[in-house]
Design a protein around this motif. Sequence first.
Motif, short mmCIF file in Angstrom:
data_model
loop_
_atom_site.label_atom_id
_atom_site.label_comp_id
_atom_site.label_asym_id
_atom_site.label_seq_id
_atom_site.Cartn_x
_atom_site.Cartn_y
_atom_site.Cartn_z
N ALA A 181 -5.04 -0.16 4.39
CA ALA A 181 -4.03 -1.16 4.02
C ALA A 181 -4.38 -2.52 4.60
N ASN A 182 -4.84 -2.52 5.86
CA ASN A 182 -5.26 -3.78 6.47
C ASN A 182 -6.40 -4.42 5.69
N ALA A 183 -7.36 -3.59 5.29
CA ALA A 183 -8.53 -4.10 4.56
C ALA A 183 -8.12 -4.69 3.21
N GLN A 184 -7.06 -4.14 2.62
CA GLN A 184 -6.56 -4.63 1.34
C GLN A 184 -5.71 -5.89 1.51
N GLY A 185 -5.35 -6.21 2.76
CA GLY A 185 -4.44 -7.33 2.98
C GLY A 185 -3.04 -7.03 2.50
N ALA A 186 -2.63 -5.76 2.60
CA ALA A 186 -1.32 -5.35 2.10
C ALA A 186 -0.20 -5.98 2.91
N ASP A 187 0.93 -6.23 2.25
CA ASP A 187 2.10 -6.80 2.89
C ASP A 187 3.03 -5.73 3.43
N MET B 16 0.84 -1.19 0.00
CA MET B 16 0.00 0.00 0.00
C MET B 16 0.87 1.24 0.00
N VAL B 17 0.72 2.07 -1.01
CA VAL B 17 1.46 3.33 -1.13
C VAL B 17 0.52 4.45 -0.67
N ASP B 18 1.00 5.26 0.25
CA ASP B 18 0.17 6.29 0.87
C ASP B 18 0.74 7.68 0.62
N PRO B 19 0.26 8.39 -0.41
CA PRO B 19 0.68 9.78 -0.61
C PRO B 19 0.12 10.65 0.52
N GLY B 20 0.99 11.30 1.26
CA GLY B 20 0.56 12.06 2.42
C GLY B 20 -0.31 13.27 2.08
N HIS B 21 -1.08 13.68 3.08
CA HIS B 21 -1.90 14.89 3.03
C HIS B 21 -2.99 14.76 1.95
N GLY B 22 -3.46 15.88 1.41
CA GLY B 22 -4.53 15.85 0.42
C GLY B 22 -5.73 16.68 0.85
N GLY B 23 -6.48 17.18 -0.12
CA GLY B 23 -7.67 17.98 0.16
C GLY B 23 -7.31 19.26 0.90
N ASP B 24 -8.04 19.53 1.99
CA ASP B 24 -7.80 20.74 2.77
C ASP B 24 -6.47 20.70 3.52
N ASP B 25 -5.88 19.52 3.63
CA ASP B 25 -4.59 19.36 4.30
C ASP B 25 -3.49 19.42 3.26
N GLY B 26 -2.93 20.60 3.06
CA GLY B 26 -1.93 20.77 2.01
C GLY B 26 -0.53 20.34 2.42
N GLY B 27 -0.30 20.16 3.72
CA GLY B 27 1.05 19.83 4.19
C GLY B 27 1.97 21.03 4.10
N ALA B 28 3.25 20.78 4.00
CA ALA B 28 4.23 21.86 3.91
C ALA B 28 4.19 22.50 2.52
N LYS B 29 4.79 23.69 2.41
CA LYS B 29 4.80 24.42 1.15
C LYS B 29 6.20 24.92 0.86
N GLY B 30 6.64 24.73 -0.38
CA GLY B 30 7.97 25.16 -0.77
C GLY B 30 8.05 26.65 -1.01
N PRO B 31 9.27 27.22 -1.07
CA PRO B 31 9.44 28.66 -1.26
C PRO B 31 8.89 29.16 -2.59
N ARG B 32 8.77 28.26 -3.57
CA ARG B 32 8.20 28.66 -4.86
C ARG B 32 6.78 28.12 -5.06
#
Length: 227
Positions: A62-68, A1-17
Motif C-alpha cells: 500500500a505504501n508503494a502504491q501511495g495509497a490514502d 488499498m483493499v486487502d483480502p485477508g489470507h490466501g494460498g496455503d493460508d486458508g484462514g477460518a472455515k465455516g461449518p459448511r
Amino acid sequence: MVDPGHGGDDGGAKGPRGLKEKTAALEIGRAVAARLEAAGFEAAVTRDDDTFIPLWDRARAANAQGADLFISLHLNAARARAARGSEVYFLSLGKGDDDEVVAVENAGAGAGPGSPDSVVASILDDLAQKAFLQDSERLAVAIQGQLNRLAGIKERGVKQAPFIVLRGAAMPAVLVEVAFISNPKEEAKLKEAAFRAKVAEAITLGVRRYFAETNGGVRRRTVGGPG
C-alpha cells in the motif's frame, strides 16, 4: 488499498459448511474494490487470486502504491456458533481488545523481523502507523456504523488490536471482521452476492463519510511532502 485477508496455503477460518475465509475475503474484496471505483475512488488490491502474501508485505504494498487508506478484510470465527456481527479494528501498539482474534489473524506472519536492521525497520513501522491512529479510528467508526445500518450486521463495536497487517501502513488503516464465518447463518449470507454487495456499499459509504469528516484531506501525502 483493499486487502483480502489470507490466501494460498493460508486458508484462514472455515465455516461449518466448508466456506473458507480466504475465499470469502477475496470475493468481498473484489466487490469492495468495484464499488469504490464506481464511487469515483481509485482502488487497488493486494491480491486478486488465491495467492499467499506475507502479512508484513501487505501494508508495504500500500505504501508503494501511495495509497490514502488501507482496508484489510477478514471473517471472524468463534467456538460458539451463535457468535455473530461485525467488528472494525485499528492498530494498537500495546495490548489489544481481543487476544484470540489477534492470535488467529497474526498466525500467518511467521517469526517476523530478527536482524538489527529489521528490528529498526519494525520500530519505524510502528511510528509510521502511530501518526495515523486518530484517523484510523475515525475510519473504523465510519465503516462500522455503515455495516450495521446498510448490511444489517449486528455491530460489535470498534476495537484496537496489534494486528501485524496494519503495522507499517503510512496511512489510516483498519481491519474489518465482516461477519462470523463460524455462524451458519452468517456463513450462508457470505455466499450470497447480494449480501457481499451490501457490505461493499457499506464500506464505500464509510470511506466517503471519513473523507467528508476530514474535509476531503488526504493525510497520507502530507507525511513525506509532495510526490
